[in-house]
Write a protein that holds these residues in place. Sequence first.
Motif, PDB file in Angstrom:
ATOM      1  N   ASN A  81     -64.573 -27.407 -63.113  1.00 24.30           N
ATOM      2  CA  ASN A  81     -64.036 -26.312 -63.910  1.00 24.30           C
ATOM      3  C   ASN A  81     -63.716 -26.811 -65.302  1.00 24.30           C
ATOM      4  N   GLN A  82     -62.929 -26.051 -65.994  1.00 21.92           N
ATOM      5  CA  GLN A  82     -62.654 -26.405 -67.365  1.00 21.92           C
ATOM      6  C   GLN A  82     -61.779 -27.641 -67.477  1.00 21.92           C
ATOM      7  N   ASP A  83     -61.167 -28.040 -66.400  1.00 19.22           N
ATOM      8  CA  ASP A  83     -60.273 -29.188 -66.466  1.00 19.22           C
ATOM      9  C   ASP A  83     -60.924 -30.481 -65.997  1.00 19.22           C
ATOM     10  N   SER A  84     -62.087 -30.419 -65.451  1.00 23.44           N
ATOM     11  CA  SER A  84     -62.688 -31.600 -64.862  1.00 23.44           C
ATOM     12  C   SER A  84     -64.193 -31.520 -64.958  1.00 23.44           C
ATOM     13  N   HIS A  85     -64.807 -32.671 -64.991  1.00 21.43           N
ATOM     14  CA  HIS A  85     -66.259 -32.734 -65.041  1.00 21.43           C
ATOM     15  C   HIS A  85     -66.820 -33.327 -63.753  1.00 21.43           C
ATOM     16  N   GLU A  86     -65.993 -33.517 -62.767  1.00 19.10           N
ATOM     17  CA  GLU A  86     -66.486 -33.996 -61.487  1.00 19.10           C
ATOM     18  C   GLU A  86     -66.930 -32.814 -60.652  1.00 19.10           C
ATOM     19  N   ASP A  87     -67.992 -33.036 -59.886  1.00 21.93           N
ATOM     20  CA  ASP A  87     -68.634 -31.933 -59.180  1.00 21.93           C
ATOM     21  C   ASP A  87     -68.103 -31.784 -57.768  1.00 21.93           C
ATOM     22  N   ILE A  88     -68.062 -30.548 -57.350  1.00 18.81           N
ATOM     23  CA  ILE A  88     -67.879 -30.206 -55.949  1.00 18.81           C
ATOM     24  C   ILE A  88     -68.935 -29.154 -55.636  1.00 18.81           C
ATOM     25  N   GLU A  89     -69.415 -29.166 -54.431  1.00 21.54           N
ATOM     26  CA  GLU A  89     -70.513 -28.273 -54.091  1.00 21.54           C
ATOM     27  C   GLU A  89     -70.111 -26.810 -54.286  1.00 21.54           C
ATOM     28  N   LYS A  90     -70.984 -26.080 -54.929  1.00 21.86           N
ATOM     29  CA  LYS A  90     -70.753 -24.664 -55.122  1.00 21.86           C
ATOM     30  C   LYS A  90     -70.937 -23.945 -53.793  1.00 21.86           C
ATOM     31  N   CYS A  91     -70.265 -22.832 -53.633  1.00 24.68           N
ATOM     32  CA  CYS A  91     -70.391 -22.066 -52.399  1.00 24.68           C
ATOM     33  C   CYS A  91     -70.822 -20.641 -52.723  1.00 24.68           C
ATOM     34  N   ILE A  92     -71.306 -19.960 -51.713  1.00 21.89           N
ATOM     35  CA  ILE A  92     -71.681 -18.557 -51.860  1.00 21.89           C
ATOM     36  C   ILE A  92     -71.002 -17.767 -50.758  1.00 21.89           C
ATOM     37  N   ILE A  93     -70.502 -16.595 -51.121  1.00 22.80           N
ATOM     38  CA  ILE A  93     -69.824 -15.709 -50.173  1.00 22.80           C
ATOM     39  C   ILE A  93     -70.658 -14.449 -50.029  1.00 22.80           C
ATOM     40  N   TYR A  94     -70.978 -14.103 -48.797  1.00 25.75           N
ATOM     41  CA  TYR A  94     -71.659 -12.849 -48.505  1.00 25.75           C
ATOM     42  C   TYR A  94     -70.622 -11.858 -47.988  1.00 25.75           C
ATOM     43  N   LEU A  95     -70.312 -10.854 -48.784  1.00 26.75           N
ATOM     44  CA  LEU A  95     -69.424  -9.790 -48.333  1.00 26.75           C
ATOM     45  C   LEU A  95     -70.231  -8.818 -47.479  1.00 26.75           C
ATOM     46  N   CYS A  96     -69.846  -8.660 -46.241  1.00 24.62           N
ATOM     47  CA  CYS A  96     -70.598  -7.824 -45.306  1.00 24.62           C
ATOM     48  C   CYS A  96     -69.663  -6.779 -44.706  1.00 24.62           C
ATOM     49  N   ALA A  97     -69.843  -5.546 -45.130  1.00 26.13           N
ATOM     50  CA  ALA A  97     -69.029  -4.441 -44.625  1.00 26.13           C
ATOM     51  C   ALA A  97     -69.867  -3.604 -43.676  1.00 26.13           C
ATOM     52  N   THR A  98     -69.312  -3.302 -42.522  1.00 25.24           N
ATOM     53  CA  THR A  98     -69.978  -2.437 -41.553  1.00 25.24           C
ATOM     54  C   THR A  98     -69.335  -1.057 -41.605  1.00 25.24           C
ATOM     55  N   MET A  99     -70.173  -0.048 -41.705  1.00 29.95           N
ATOM     56  CA  MET A  99     -69.684   1.323 -41.795  1.00 29.95           C
ATOM     57  C   MET A  99     -70.107   2.119 -40.576  1.00 29.95           C
ATOM     58  N   TRP A 100     -69.214   2.975 -40.142  1.00 26.75           N
ATOM     59  CA  TRP A 100     -69.486   3.860 -39.003  1.00 26.75           C
ATOM     60  C   TRP A 100     -68.739   5.166 -39.242  1.00 26.75           C
ATOM     61  N   HIS A 101     -69.392   6.090 -39.901  1.00 23.68           N
ATOM     62  CA  HIS A 101     -68.865   7.439 -40.102  1.00 23.68           C
ATOM     63  C   HIS A 101     -67.583   7.440 -40.926  1.00 23.68           C
ATOM     64  N   GLU A 102     -67.518   6.607 -41.983  1.00 24.39           N
ATOM     65  CA  GLU A 102     -66.366   6.644 -42.881  1.00 24.39           C
ATOM     66  C   GLU A 102     -66.435   7.885 -43.781  1.00 24.39           C
ATOM     67  N   ASN A 103     -65.276   8.331 -44.228  1.00 27.78           N
ATOM     68  CA  ASN A 103     -65.230   9.467 -45.133  1.00 27.78           C
ATOM     69  C   ASN A 103     -65.212   8.987 -46.588  1.00 27.78           C
ATOM     70  N   TYR A 104     -65.102   9.919 -47.504  1.00 33.41           N
ATOM     71  CA  TYR A 104     -65.203   9.611 -48.941  1.00 33.41           C
ATOM     72  C   TYR A 104     -64.113   8.625 -49.379  1.00 33.41           C
ATOM     73  N   GLU A 105     -62.875   8.895 -48.983  1.00 36.27           N
ATOM     74  CA  GLU A 105     -61.770   8.038 -49.419  1.00 36.27           C
ATOM     75  C   GLU A 105     -61.913   6.624 -48.873  1.00 36.27           C
ATOM     76  N   GLU A 106     -62.377   6.495 -47.647  1.00 32.85           N
ATOM     77  CA  GLU A 106     -62.538   5.169 -47.052  1.00 32.85           C
ATOM     78  C   GLU A 106     -63.643   4.383 -47.752  1.00 32.85           C
TER      79      GLU A 106
END
Length: 1394
Positions: A467-492
């Motif tokens: 990051n901005q405070d360090s130049h040493e590396d740590i492995e980058k990660c990826i996050i997959y946001l997975c939402a399951t829907m089953w008959h949700e309404n507009y507000e949900e």
Amino acid sequence: MDERAKKREARHMDTWDPFQLNPVGSEKESKRTCFELAQYLVAIIVGIAVLASAVISKGSLLVLTVLSSPYSLRSAQEQQFFMLMLVFCLVFPNVLVFIKSLWRVMFKSFVPPNCKTLAIICVIECLVSLGTSVLALVVMPQFDVLTNLFITGGVCIMSSILQIVYRLQKEKWKIIFPICSLLLIITGYCLLVADYYVRVSSYVDRLDSDCFIYIVVGIVASVLVSLCWWENSLQASNTMTERLAELDSYRDFVFVVTSILRIVVIGVVYLVYHVLIMDNIVWENYNLKPAQQEILQIGLVVFFLQAFFSASCHWFGVVACKIHSVRMSFALPVSCTGPVVLLLGIILFLTHADSLDGHHSSNIMDFCDGLVHLKNTNTSIVMLEISRSICRTSLNSSYLQWPFSMLALEGVCMWSGFVSCTYYVWKIKVQRIERTSQLFVRRLYESTFIDLSLMLNTKMKVVRAKNQDSHEDIEKCIIYLCATMWHENYEEMLKILTSMFRLDRYRGDPKEEHKDVFDFEAHVFMDDSFYTEKRTGKRLVNEYVDILTQVVIEVYRVFTHKEPDDVTIIETPYGGRLEFVMPEGNMLYFHLKDKERIRNKKRWSQIMYLYYLLGWKGYITKNPQKIIHKNNACRDSMVSLDGGVGFFVHQQNRTANIKDISDYNTYVMALDGDTDFQPKAVVLLLDRLRMYENVGAACGRIHPTGMGPMVWYQKFEYAVGHWLQKTAEHVFGSVLCSPGCFSLFRGSALMDDNVLKKYTTTATKAAQYVQYDQGEDRWLCTLLLQQGWRVEYNAASDAYTNSPQEFKEFYNQRRRWGPSTLANTLDLLSSGSETVKRNSSISSLYIFYQMFTVGSSILGPASVTLMISGAFQFVFTIPGTTSIIIGCIPPIFYMLICFVTKSNTQVTIAAIMSVLYAFLMTASLFSIIGDMVMQETFLTPTGVFLISMTIMYLVTALLHPEEFGMIIYGLMYFICIPSGYLLLTIYSLVNMNNVSWGTRETKEEGEVKKVQNVLCDQTCKLCCWDMKLQVTQDKDNAMLQQIGASVGQTTQRRQTVVEMSPAAEIELQPKLKTTKEELENQDTSLVRRRGAEKKSMDPSTSSRKNETFIDYDRDDDELDGVDDEGFDYLGNLVRRQEIPASDWVMPVQKEFLKKLTYANLKRNLNQQIRYALRSMDLADVCDELALMLVDTLTRELSEVGPEDVLTNDQLEGLQQALAEQARQILKTNQMEGLDKKVKRAIAKTLTAPQVQKLEADEDDFWVKLIERYLTPIVETEAHKQEVLRELKSLRNKSVFLYFIINVLWVVATFFLQAIGSDTISIKIPKYYPNGTASGENLKVEPLSLMFLLSFAVLLVVQFLAMLYHRIYTLIHVVSYRSKEKDYKERDYNVNRGR
């Protein structure tokens, strides 16, 4: 006029529909001043705690060395006792390490050690312990208090030497620090020798030459002690990497052995020196007489202070590092410990000098001589001995007092050498909630040198985030946001999509590095997305997809004030997919599932995205050469406005971004379709998995939302479950269930053996239906635990989800959860021995704890029944046996009802009984209070239990200040206990054979059509529960058919006014074909003449099928031509061939064509131009371009309505007009070089929704995945009957087992009541609140008292776990707040100051 009003006025200039939603939480999160102040306040408090505890620890140790010195004024017996206390101070930290390590070895994990490595470590630890004990027990009592304060600085000599030898400094010039440290320490030792030489020569305090022996021994002992931190330098230099890594695996066992050896060495040194060499131990002297109680108190108090504050200093030091306050709260106070101790000593000496100088001495020598006469007076022993010790320095010399400056210079050299040796600590950068093992080399601290121990034990090399405070590396990660829907309404749907867009705003442009070092993709998997239209037989998207498209368009408007830029529609083997580029450039995918093509329901959606994201995407990232590359201009054209130029979502380019991310650093965020969360919640969960490699999943604090009595009950139920139960699971072992509505999973954990593969198992047996499909999230966690992974809970990671608001929906939800919870817990307990071996987080004691909780839950119905019986006895004053019989009648009655009636009837009766039970519980509460008033005491088992539980819950709520309001719902929870723990348990068990979902169920299309003939539809409310009454009539009735026919004709005539009739659709096709033929005959030149034949909006042209406009947004050297249809390198529109699409594509595409209306084009063009020239010093040209091009657009579309979608010809003419205007402006300003960039911005403004085919390799993956795991299940009638029979059999067995266990408990209590309290009872003396005995006894049944005590012990254990968890949650929150992102409003107006 406020900002919102100004924006609304601007929108109203372009459209008659300027109104929009503003979902809660869509506004930018800003740092609150109170949190910043709290962060600094916590850092200051921790720093003060570190300094104070270090000063007390060091000072108390110096006091013990003075009191045990043979030169003190104490008697030999007193010196012997204080020396024993000094031995205990050395032993105490080793005992702590032994207990902790032994616990981990016995109940966590045990790895057999390497005997050679173990032997080497044991030798080193023995040498260190020898040096520590010799220095503290032999040498330091011979010296004065100031010398003892200074001489400990020499223990960093070996660290300085190793830093010089291995050259551990990044910058070569920094080697001067360890060199200076070594020289300063050697100089300090030389000054020590010189100082004592002058003392001996000057006959100060009758010193003889024997002191030089102790000086040499002290120097050697300091060198031995400095071996303690040998591992730090070797680790930083990457020397013996394999051996050190091997040591980490069995370090706990090494600590068990070495802590015992260290204690033995300390004892041997004590006995050898004081028994064999000095022969000054008299064993009888350890028996202190009553007259010597003051000495005993002083010794024990000083020992307690030294032991307690040494441990406290170590703990607060760890906390300081974890909250990112290394300099202010750790390095600074620890480094200042020595000077502060010296300063306090001088102040105490000067302030107490008058009280010690009874003879009013004229000089220091007379003062020192007078101290001897105060030996047997009431003078403070500690201050007397400290003063006496100072008098042993050169200040008390009759000849020369200037040599005292050598002692002071010695202290300066030693302290300077210590600070220069540990210079690296001031520059260290740590991650949030850094693991203690990553911060410090050793778990053990040296209480004799607590300040030096902490600094030297801090690792020289810590893995840091890039990051901005360090130049040493740590492995980058990826996050997959997975939402399951089953008959949700507009507000949900609005909640989940708003949360995803918030995370997009937090993460920012994926091409730019983020300090949290993560990328993400958002995926929404919608079950049951299609239906078959009866009239035409077409397979179309249903109303839920329509709602979803409306929501995403609305959310996009809220976050960007414009329509979605890049939308792609793709037909897939499982149904369809919509792809969006979010405002900052991150990707959002909607996967529309067709239940006729792929299995529906949540578990199968999870399997679907896990195989897609971990299996398929993981495969192509590891094997990019396997991808079938296609020249597909459509995919490359998806460039986000805010994401910048060149962000392509082509599979190959996306693979390049994540190709270096391993499965270990791939995370899957499981979400429900109605979850609401902030980016902070995701990052806090990510911290847990990043810091602890054995954590396979982490969940946050789930808050139920909604209104009504059922929601109030659930609010307190969730609060208690998270406050006490989940924290206890986290602290003592592992969380058993990470809810699927908000949990983060590690990819490598899910891909482990016996996890994902077993998760794909199709239920075929009754027990499998209950365990696998009724609580899929709990089963997945069970698989992770059995495979050796840990599941954690983070209380600061908040998520909000809708909870059942109706009684029926609540009961049906818990009907699924109850049996599934019990089945998975029993599965885990049955494999407990094997799980303990595999899982280091689960111990035998934790298995016993879970057995106890399961037993308590099984006995829940009987316990509630007995409580109700007690209520009858309290309220109606009837005998105990009669009250038990009366109390058993309602549950037995309800059980019979559940066996003979339908589910709806059961729920209705349960609702009525719940109301009656609530009245009874309220009466019982007041009766218990009244009984305590009548007894004139609350010191009864029931009273003490009730009051203690109330206080405990109140304290727990106070420790959760943001959730303190939940305590209000505690009364609702109390009066609903019979409903939640008795009736609901019976309902769940008896309906175990019902494996339907029970919530969000919708009727099939045929059933929906059938209720069109409703004659009466009324909703009545009964005690806050809705009851729906419908009166329908058979459709086959002749009169009803005639009425229906006439109504149908009227409806058909109305529809022709609103939408096109089938005949109009047939006429539309020739028009489209004719238009295409005309275009093909026109001039094929890439630069077209601006069309003068602008046409007004026409239904046929606005409904063009599968015709889209795309552009290239590549570097200039890549823009050599076009493929199919798109924009050429000049940004001009060209045609591409149509892609055949299914029936559902066209209606979906029409929803996103609103981007091509006048109002949206005006906004988009302005922003595109400004963003295209954002990085150049072209403020004036940019303003002129934006203004003139918008004026041109307004002039060209003067005849077009604000909400009309432009036709193809209108878009072409508009594109040419804008390009020509831009060319003239650039030519006037002599900036023709920007022509291509501006044309691409114009072309991108005119991009329409795209229709594409799925790439062949991915299409093949989906076909094989569905064939192998996700083919829709078609069960035969015979199989259904067999499963139903097995489910009923399992239900009957479970009910019988539950019934027998609870009946035995109730019967035992009944017979104890029948026999009488005089025969079998426990008599407890009755006390009044003032503590006086009444002379009477309270008679309590043994079983009741045993159960009451067991439940109380369980709650106390959970309460202690909660306290521990609260502390570390606070540490994590403070750590996060110190690194929270500062949001900056994206300014598309070019800064004139550039």
